[in-house]
Design an enzyme around this catalytic site. Structure first.
Site, PDB file in Angstrom:
ATOM      1  N   VAL A   1      -7.254  16.390  54.523  1.00 12.62           N
ATOM      2  CA  VAL A   1      -5.925  15.819  54.320  1.00 12.62           C
ATOM      3  C   VAL A   1      -5.495  15.975  52.870  1.00 12.62           C
ATOM      4  O   VAL A   1      -6.276  15.703  51.948  1.00 12.62           O
ATOM      5  CB  VAL A   1      -5.921  14.325  54.716  1.00 12.62           C
ATOM      6  CG1 VAL A   1      -4.746  13.593  54.094  1.00 12.62           C
ATOM      7  CG2 VAL A   1      -5.863  14.175  56.234  1.00 12.62           C
ATOM      8  N   HIS A   2      -4.259  16.422  52.659  1.00  9.07           N
ATOM      9  CA  HIS A   2      -3.753  16.561  51.293  1.00  9.07           C
ATOM     10  C   HIS A   2      -2.243  16.305  51.275  1.00  9.07           C
ATOM     11  O   HIS A   2      -1.516  16.756  52.150  1.00  9.07           O
ATOM     12  CB  HIS A   2      -4.067  17.945  50.717  1.00  9.07           C
ATOM     13  CG  HIS A   2      -3.657  19.084  51.596  1.00  9.07           C
ATOM     14  ND1 HIS A   2      -4.352  19.459  52.725  1.00  9.07           N
ATOM     15  CD2 HIS A   2      -2.616  19.956  51.510  1.00  9.07           C
ATOM     16  CE1 HIS A   2      -3.777  20.493  53.298  1.00  9.07           C
ATOM     17  NE2 HIS A   2      -2.706  20.825  52.578  1.00  9.07           N
ATOM     18  N   LEU A   3      -1.829  15.600  50.265  1.00 12.19           N
ATOM     19  CA  LEU A   3      -0.426  15.265  50.055  1.00 12.19           C
ATOM     20  C   LEU A   3       0.202  16.281  49.110  1.00 12.19           C
ATOM     21  O   LEU A   3      -0.289  16.500  48.003  1.00 12.19           O
ATOM     22  CB  LEU A   3      -0.305  13.859  49.453  1.00 12.19           C
ATOM     23  CG  LEU A   3       1.091  13.401  49.000  1.00 12.19           C
ATOM     24  CD1 LEU A   3       2.025  13.255  50.196  1.00 12.19           C
ATOM     25  CD2 LEU A   3       0.999  12.093  48.221  1.00 12.19           C
TER      26      LEU A   3
END
Length: 287
Positions: free
Chosen positions: A205-207
């Site tokens: 997961v990465h923003l």
């Protein structure tokens, strides 16, 4: 002599006399003749025996026919094929590729490009900020002048595995992203968005924290553009809201189809025929 067989090989027979069992037919090839085995449709067996004046006993003939699909493994009776890998069959088939026995599927998986973020986030030279919960790195292929990724140290593969207990972590990721924007020297003249790709290509997961002028040579195609300017890009606040309300993140069906939409300016919505035309058009919106 051409035989339809299971592999594409050229064998030059010299000192041994082979008996070739092809389906229900046995063919004897004389020394010096060339045996071409092409196609991949049918099994075959080539058994090499020394040329002698003594006829083979009938019992040996029957034994060899009992195992028609195995090639002799006797090293003394193998014909060298070291130069046949470069041979190209005239039907257009490529030569057989050598597959090293030592090739490891695990090593290939570990170095797969989709796992690249896990490597980059551990690299001190890539890190712009870190604390005990998250790390910020530059996107290796930025799609705008400013394009950062906020990643949790906790191993979270995708949006689908997020649960309500991750709410606090995602809020922290958003605060860190907003802090990066505030410290940006061009923050006063550029707009930023913080969000997640509905179906990310990279594991973990990465923003995304990305400026909206999209002035970058790495933005090259329709997929790049639509992944940041359609509903494929889910706002960080919306992801947090879904977790708080439903305890999970729901990705709508057909998201991948959004990547195929026409190129439209994200400011005025005017359609553009190509990426170069779109980039030229965007200059009018950059202050």
């Amino acid at each position: 002599m051409w035989l339809w067989a299971k592999a594409t090989r050229l064998l030059v027979l010299t000192t041994y006399k082979p008996n070739v069992t092809h389906l229900y037919n046995q063919v004897t090839v004389k020394p010096g003749q060339r045996l071409y085995m092409v196609n991949q449709l049918y099994p075959y067996t080539v058994k090499f025996t020394e040329e002698t004046s003594t006829a083979r006993p009938a019992g040996e003939e029957s034994k060899s026919s009992k195992r028609p699909y195995q090639m002799s493994e006797d090293p003394a009776k193998k014909v060298s094929t070291s130069h046949t890998d470069h041979h190209r069959i005239t039907d257009g088939s490529p030569p057989l590729k050598k597959t090293p026995a030592a090739c490891s599927d695990k090593s290939e998986s570990a170095s797969h490009w989709s796992q690249g973020l896990k490597v980059s986030m551990q690299d001190p030279q890539m890190q712009l900020y870190k604390d005990d919960r998250v790390v910020v790195i530059k996107d290796k292929y930025p799609k705008a002048r400013y394009h950062w990724l906020v990643l949790p140290w906790e191993s979270i593969s995708s949006l689908k595995v997020l649960r309500s207990e991750h709410c606090d972590l995602l809020k922290h990721m958003q605060r860190v992203g907003e802090r990066m924007v505030q410290q940006c020297p061009d923050a006063h003249k550029l707009r930023f968005r913080l969000g997640y790709h509905a179906i990310p290509s990279m594991s973990h997961v990465h923003l995304h924290v990305i400026s909206q002028e999209f002035d970058s040579p790495c933005l090259k195609n329709k997929k790049h553009w639509n992944s940041f300017t359609t509903d494929y890009f889910i706002e960080s606040e919306d992801v947090v809201a879904m977790l708080e309300l439903h305890g999970k993140v729901t990705v709508k069906e057909g998201m991948s189809e959004l990547l195929k939409l026409p190129l439209r300016c994200h400011v005025c919505r005017k359609e553009q025929p190509t990426i170069p035309k779109l980039k030229e058009h965007l200059k009018a919106h950059i202050s």
